[in-house]
Design a protein around this motif. Structure first.
Motif, PDB file in Angstrom:
ATOM      1  N   SER A   1       0.803  -1.235   0.000  1.00  0.00           N
ATOM      2  CA  SER A   1       0.000   0.000   0.000  1.00  0.00           C
ATOM      3  C   SER A   1       0.833   1.280   0.000  1.00  0.00           C
ATOM      4  O   SER A   1       0.555   2.201  -0.773  1.00  0.00           O
ATOM      5  CB  SER A   1      -0.968  -0.004   1.179  1.00  0.00           C
ATOM      6  OG  SER A   1      -1.871  -1.079   1.077  1.00  0.00           O
ATOM      7  N   PRO A   2       1.851   1.395   0.863  1.00  0.00           N
ATOM      8  CA  PRO A   2       2.645   2.622   0.824  1.00  0.00           C
ATOM      9  C   PRO A   2       3.320   2.859  -0.532  1.00  0.00           C
ATOM     10  O   PRO A   2       3.452   4.009  -0.974  1.00  0.00           O
ATOM     11  CB  PRO A   2       3.688   2.400   1.928  1.00  0.00           C
ATOM     12  CG  PRO A   2       3.052   1.435   2.859  1.00  0.00           C
ATOM     13  CD  PRO A   2       2.256   0.518   1.984  1.00  0.00           C
ATOM     14  N   LEU A   3       3.718   1.785  -1.188  1.00  0.00           N
ATOM     15  CA  LEU A   3       4.363   1.930  -2.497  1.00  0.00           C
ATOM     16  C   LEU A   3       3.360   2.360  -3.560  1.00  0.00           C
ATOM     17  O   LEU A   3       3.698   3.135  -4.467  1.00  0.00           O
ATOM     18  CB  LEU A   3       5.036   0.614  -2.893  1.00  0.00           C
ATOM     19  CG  LEU A   3       6.244   0.211  -2.039  1.00  0.00           C
ATOM     20  CD1 LEU A   3       6.733  -1.184  -2.423  1.00  0.00           C
ATOM     21  CD2 LEU A   3       7.374   1.229  -2.196  1.00  0.00           C
ATOM     22  N   ILE A   4       2.122   1.876  -3.459  1.00  0.00           N
ATOM     23  CA  ILE A   4       1.073   2.311  -4.383  1.00  0.00           C
ATOM     24  C   ILE A   4       0.788   3.797  -4.200  1.00  0.00           C
ATOM     25  O   ILE A   4       0.710   4.561  -5.172  1.00  0.00           O
ATOM     26  CB  ILE A   4      -0.214   1.485  -4.175  1.00  0.00           C
ATOM     27  CG1 ILE A   4      -0.016   0.042  -4.640  1.00  0.00           C
ATOM     28  CG2 ILE A   4      -1.387   2.115  -4.931  1.00  0.00           C
ATOM     29  CD1 ILE A   4      -1.226  -0.852  -4.399  1.00  0.00           C
ATOM     30  N   VAL A   5       0.655   4.208  -2.948  1.00  0.00           N
ATOM     31  CA  VAL A   5       0.394   5.622  -2.656  1.00  0.00           C
ATOM     32  C   VAL A   5       1.543   6.498  -3.150  1.00  0.00           C
ATOM     33  O   VAL A   5       1.327   7.560  -3.753  1.00  0.00           O
ATOM     34  CB  VAL A   5       0.160   5.830  -1.145  1.00  0.00           C
ATOM     35  CG1 VAL A   5       0.099   7.322  -0.814  1.00  0.00           C
ATOM     36  CG2 VAL A   5      -1.122   5.145  -0.705  1.00  0.00           C
TER      37      VAL A   5
END
Length: 426
Positions: free
Chosen positions: A83-87
């Motif tokens: 998730s942090p990488l997607i954001v």
């Protein structure tokens, strides 16, 4: 004597099998696969090299309302990494657009705050906007089309009205949808109970192609694909994990092509030939997949594919959350005639009248009609298990003794340590 470790909750149980009885140990190659980078590196590489799609940062340009569908507490998706990488990828081109994480609970209970913290990490969870999908909350749902099977496509309004719809998840064999991941984020993930029921009808579940590892001709998959396309699912990030729930491969891009590519990789790792035996020992892969009996039917289905007719399936599964669905439980608890009564009733239900959780009951009844089932757990009420026409023990040794009393002391044994990770091919 061969010793095999069977995943159980957050630990494992051990099976000690005499060599002359052991027919085989069916393991996914995912458990021994050597990843080419760290978990973060694998996801980042996938984001930088999307399959049949522009980069997510390009798709996100100018978008005001971005929704990211993500799995619930019943799936070991390492969102704290993904998730942090997607954001971060989205924010490269879109620093101000609203991002909402939509928890795909499907037909499950709602995810708790504690489970969200475990999933995302508490710090990241407190930094993002999270909405939990409720398939029964009609005020949050909207119809967007019709499924190929004729059912209505009704999904969460947030997903339907997003400027950009993204999904994260993981790919593993699925006991009736062929594989998890991809289109399943929409149906059943964020679909209405009406849509889930139409898709999970007895006719589809009964279909011979509604099995692990099969997409082509699988009627459930056809509906799921249509729902994702109608929802305009624009981009996915799906990972493959090993037995330690670590990412070993990642796929990003077009919701169909990226998923298909990931499924081919999973098949290469997960397909194993059946080793017919009188007793099949398996698990549901440990936590979080073995929290209830409902989910544990998946592991049983892998054993079903290798145990002989009239044999015994032993499944080690904590089931600390009980049966996992009251309707699922009642199918068996209120059927004095046992699995045949359950099956007969379900097969008479037309597609447009599907009842909650009948699909799980249908598959469990099918398994029980093929073999005896013994559930090994010290975290679930054995009375509940027995009311569902299965037997229960606290230990694996007790289960093996009970199984041999049913099929004989000279019974042959096949072990499927992680039933949800393999595609057993006969």
């Amino acid at each position: 004597m061969t010793t095999v470790k069977i995943p159980y909750a957050k630990t494992y149980m051990e099976a000690h099998i005499p060599d002359n009885k052991l027919q085989g140990i069916l393991l996914s190659k995912a458990h021994s696969y050597k990843a080419t980078g760290s978990e973060e590196e694998l996801v980042q590489q996938a984001l930088e090299n999307p399959i049949d799609s522009p980069r997510l940062s390009d798709l996100a340009k100018g978008k005001k309302n971005i929704v990211i569908i993500t799995s619930d507490h019943t799936r070991p998706v390492p969102s704290h990494i993904i998730s942090p990488l997607i954001v971060k990828e989205i924010r490269k081109s879109n620093p101000n657009g609203k991002i909402t994480f939509l928890i795909a609970t499907g037909f499950h209970r709602l995810t708790t705050k504690e489970e969200l913290a475990c999933k995302f990490g508490e710090k990241f969870m407190n930094e993002i906007n999270i909405v939990i999908h409720d398939c029964r909350d009609e005020s949050s749902l909207i119809k967007i089309g019709t499924l190929p099977s004729g059912g209505e496509t009704i999904i969460n309004r947030l997903a339907a009205e997003a400027d950009l719809l993204v999904a994260e998840g993981f790919i593993e064999p699925h006991f009736f949808a062929g594989y998890s991941g991809g289109r399943k984020s929409v149906l059943p993930g964020v679909a209405s109970q009406v849509t889930v029921l139409a898709n999970h009808c007895s006719e589809f579940i009964h279909n011979k192609k509604a099995r692990a590892g099969i997409l082509e001709g699988n009627p459930l998959h056809v509906d799921m694909l249509a729902a994702a396309q109608q929802a305009h699912l624009a981009f996915i990030v799906n990972v493959v994990i090993d037995d330690k729930k670590k990412i070993i491969k990642a796929y990003a891009g077009n919701s169909v092509k990226a998923h298909e590519t990931g499924c081919k990789f999973v098949e290469e790792l997960a397909a194993v030939p059946a080793k017919p035996a009188d007793i099949a020992i398996t698990s549901n892969g440990g936590y979080p997949l073995d929290q209830n009996l409902y989910q544990s039917v998946k592991g049983m289905s892998a054993a079903e594919a290798t145990v002989r007719d009239g044999g015994v399936i032993i499944i080690c599964t904590a089931c600390n959350d009980g049966h996992g669905g009251d309707a699922f439980y009642k199918w068996f608890a209120e059927a004095p005639g046992g699995p045949q009564e359950v099956m007969d009733k379900i097969m008479q239900i037309p597609a447009n009248a599907t009842i909650a959780d009948q699909w799980e009951a249908q598959i469990l009844a099918r398994i029980q009609l093929h073999a005896h089932v013994i559930v090994v757990t010290d975290q679930c009420d054995h009375k509940l298990i027995k009311e569902m026409h299965m037997q229960a023990t606290d230990t694996l040794n007790e289960a093996l003794t009970l199984a041999e009393n049913i099929v004989g002391k000279d019974a042959t044994i096949t072990v499927v340590p992680d039933g949800v990770s393999v595609i057993v091919k006969s």
